[in-house]
Motif scaffolding. Sequence first.
Motif, mmCIF file in Angstrom:
data_model
loop_
_atom_site.group_PDB
_atom_site.id
_atom_site.type_symbol
_atom_site.label_atom_id
_atom_site.label_comp_id
_atom_site.label_asym_id
_atom_site.label_seq_id
_atom_site.Cartn_x
_atom_site.Cartn_y
_atom_site.Cartn_z
ATOM 1 N N LYS A 126 14.363 4.829 -8.733
ATOM 2 C CA LYS A 126 14.740 3.575 -8.070
ATOM 3 C C LYS A 126 14.008 3.417 -6.742
ATOM 4 O O LYS A 126 13.603 2.319 -6.380
ATOM 5 N N VAL A 127 13.839 4.505 -6.011
ATOM 6 C CA VAL A 127 13.121 4.443 -4.734
ATOM 7 C C VAL A 127 11.680 3.993 -4.959
ATOM 8 O O VAL A 127 11.140 3.197 -4.202
ATOM 9 N N LEU A 128 11.061 4.495 -6.003
ATOM 10 C CA LEU A 128 9.655 4.189 -6.253
ATOM 11 C C LEU A 128 9.437 2.798 -6.843
ATOM 12 O O LEU A 128 8.491 2.110 -6.464
ATOM 13 N N PHE A 129 10.301 2.377 -7.772
ATOM 14 C CA PHE A 129 9.970 1.194 -8.565
ATOM 15 C C PHE A 129 10.965 0.035 -8.514
ATOM 16 O O PHE A 129 10.616 -1.070 -8.892
ATOM 17 N N ASP A 182 17.836 17.695 11.517
ATOM 18 C CA ASP A 182 17.113 17.459 10.276
ATOM 19 C C ASP A 182 17.644 16.171 9.655
ATOM 20 O O ASP A 182 18.798 16.104 9.242
ATOM 21 N N GLU A 183 16.820 15.144 9.585
ATOM 22 C CA GLU A 183 17.284 13.850 9.088
ATOM 23 C C GLU A 183 17.662 13.889 7.613
ATOM 24 O O GLU A 183 18.373 13.043 7.120
ATOM 25 N N LEU A 184 17.171 14.887 6.865
ATOM 26 C CA LEU A 184 17.522 14.988 5.456
ATOM 27 C C LEU A 184 18.870 15.660 5.245
ATOM 28 O O LEU A 184 19.428 15.598 4.158
ATOM 29 N N ASN A 185 19.418 16.301 6.251
ATOM 30 C CA ASN A 185 20.726 16.926 6.174
ATOM 31 C C ASN A 185 21.851 15.918 6.372
ATOM 32 O O ASN A 185 22.995 16.228 6.164
ATOM 33 N N ASN A 186 21.494 14.770 6.806
ATOM 34 C CA ASN A 186 22.448 13.735 7.154
ATOM 35 C C ASN A 186 23.123 13.173 5.915
ATOM 36 O O ASN A 186 22.500 12.973 4.892
ATOM 37 N N GLU A 187 24.422 12.913 6.024
ATOM 38 C CA GLU A 187 25.100 12.223 4.930
ATOM 39 C C GLU A 187 24.683 10.766 5.021
ATOM 40 O O GLU A 187 24.702 10.169 6.071
ATOM 41 N N GLY A 188 24.301 10.211 3.937
ATOM 42 C CA GLY A 188 23.853 8.829 3.994
ATOM 43 C C GLY A 188 23.532 8.306 2.620
ATOM 44 O O GLY A 188 24.112 8.720 1.635
ATOM 45 N N LYS A 189 22.591 7.448 2.575
ATOM 46 C CA LYS A 189 22.250 6.728 1.356
ATOM 47 C C LYS A 189 21.261 7.537 0.514
ATOM 48 O O LYS A 189 20.073 7.547 0.788
ATOM 49 N N LEU A 190 21.770 8.236 -0.494
ATOM 50 C CA LEU A 190 20.919 8.965 -1.422
ATOM 51 C C LEU A 190 20.632 8.069 -2.618
ATOM 52 O O LEU A 190 21.544 7.482 -3.192
ATOM 53 N N THR A 191 19.381 7.957 -2.989
ATOM 54 C CA THR A 191 18.974 7.095 -4.087
ATOM 55 C C THR A 191 18.092 7.883 -5.032
ATOM 56 O O THR A 191 17.297 8.714 -4.595
ATOM 57 N N LYS A 192 18.218 7.626 -6.322
ATOM 58 C CA LYS A 192 17.382 8.318 -7.303
ATOM 59 C C LYS A 192 15.916 7.940 -7.093
ATOM 60 O O LYS A 192 15.595 6.811 -6.749
ATOM 61 N N MET A 193 15.029 8.918 -7.323
ATOM 62 C CA MET A 193 13.602 8.727 -7.059
ATOM 63 C C MET A 193 13.009 7.563 -7.844
ATOM 64 O O MET A 193 12.196 6.814 -7.320
ATOM 65 N N ILE A 203 17.275 -3.156 -2.478
ATOM 66 C CA ILE A 203 16.152 -3.349 -1.564
ATOM 67 C C ILE A 203 16.594 -3.502 -0.114
ATOM 68 O O ILE A 203 16.168 -2.760 0.743
ATOM 69 N N GLY A 204 17.439 -4.444 0.181
ATOM 70 C CA GLY A 204 17.845 -4.659 1.561
ATOM 71 C C GLY A 204 16.659 -5.054 2.432
ATOM 72 O O GLY A 204 15.612 -5.475 1.950
ATOM 73 N N LEU A 205 16.815 -4.875 3.735
ATOM 74 C CA LEU A 205 15.758 -5.254 4.661
ATOM 75 C C LEU A 205 14.638 -4.225 4.717
ATOM 76 O O LEU A 205 13.468 -4.557 4.772
ATOM 77 N N TYR A 206 14.999 -2.927 4.680
ATOM 78 C CA TYR A 206 14.008 -1.879 4.875
ATOM 79 C C TYR A 206 13.656 -1.115 3.606
ATOM 80 O O TYR A 206 12.672 -0.399 3.584
ATOM 81 N N ASP A 207 14.445 -1.190 2.571
ATOM 82 C CA ASP A 207 14.312 -0.319 1.405
ATOM 83 C C ASP A 207 13.408 -0.919 0.328
ATOM 84 O O ASP A 207 13.849 -1.212 -0.780
ATOM 85 N N LYS A 208 12.163 -1.065 0.631
ATOM 86 C CA LYS A 208 11.198 -1.615 -0.326
ATOM 87 C C LYS A 208 10.775 -0.547 -1.329
ATOM 88 O O LYS A 208 10.860 0.642 -1.044
ATOM 89 N N PRO A 209 10.295 -0.940 -2.522
ATOM 90 C CA PRO A 209 9.786 0.055 -3.485
ATOM 91 C C PRO A 209 8.607 0.818 -2.876
ATOM 92 O O PRO A 209 7.747 0.236 -2.229
ATOM 93 N N LEU A 210 8.564 2.130 -3.077
ATOM 94 C CA LEU A 210 7.572 2.977 -2.422
ATOM 95 C C LEU A 210 6.433 3.418 -3.335
ATOM 96 O O LEU A 210 5.674 4.306 -2.971
ATOM 97 N N ALA A 211 6.293 2.813 -4.508
ATOM 98 C CA ALA A 211 5.223 3.226 -5.429
ATOM 99 C C ALA A 211 3.844 3.025 -4.798
ATOM 100 O O ALA A 211 2.943 3.834 -5.010
ATOM 101 N N ARG A 212 3.670 1.979 -4.023
ATOM 102 C CA ARG A 212 2.376 1.723 -3.383
ATOM 103 C C ARG A 212 2.007 2.785 -2.357
ATOM 104 O O ARG A 212 0.853 2.961 -2.018
ATOM 105 N N ASN A 213 3.014 3.470 -1.814
ATOM 106 C CA ASN A 213 2.778 4.493 -0.791
ATOM 107 C C ASN A 213 2.995 5.892 -1.345
ATOM 108 O O ASN A 213 3.467 6.774 -0.633
#
Length: 107
Positions: A31-34, A18-29, A41-51
């Motif tokens: 910030k993830v959205l907007f 389960d990829e959500l069980n993994n210890e890793g980069k947890l970010t508040k929603m 942001i980094g290379l892959y962590d774009k804002p997800l509001a559009r999706n």
Amino acid sequence: MNHFHRTHRWERIHRHQDELNNEGKLTKMAKVLFSTELDLIGLYDKPLARNSHLWSHDFELMLDGPSATKKDIIKAEETIIKGGLFGYRFFYPPMQVGYHSVYWHRR
């Protein structure tokens, strides 16, 4: 959920893990959205509001990401920052093959 676990294709996740069980980069929603902060942001962590689709506690649609304008996104961000309970789902538009929309379903 108040946090989102971001994954990327280079993470070593076993097929049945389960990829959500993994210890890793947890970010508040919010910030993830907007967030457009360069630290987040980094290379892959774009804002997800559009999706995403967001709705209020009363199930009133606040944001339809794929068809939202910049004003709609800013308004939804301001509403969420004020606090409260909100629903969300991530929506990734289908691939277009000619005139047809095609989804890839995983089992």
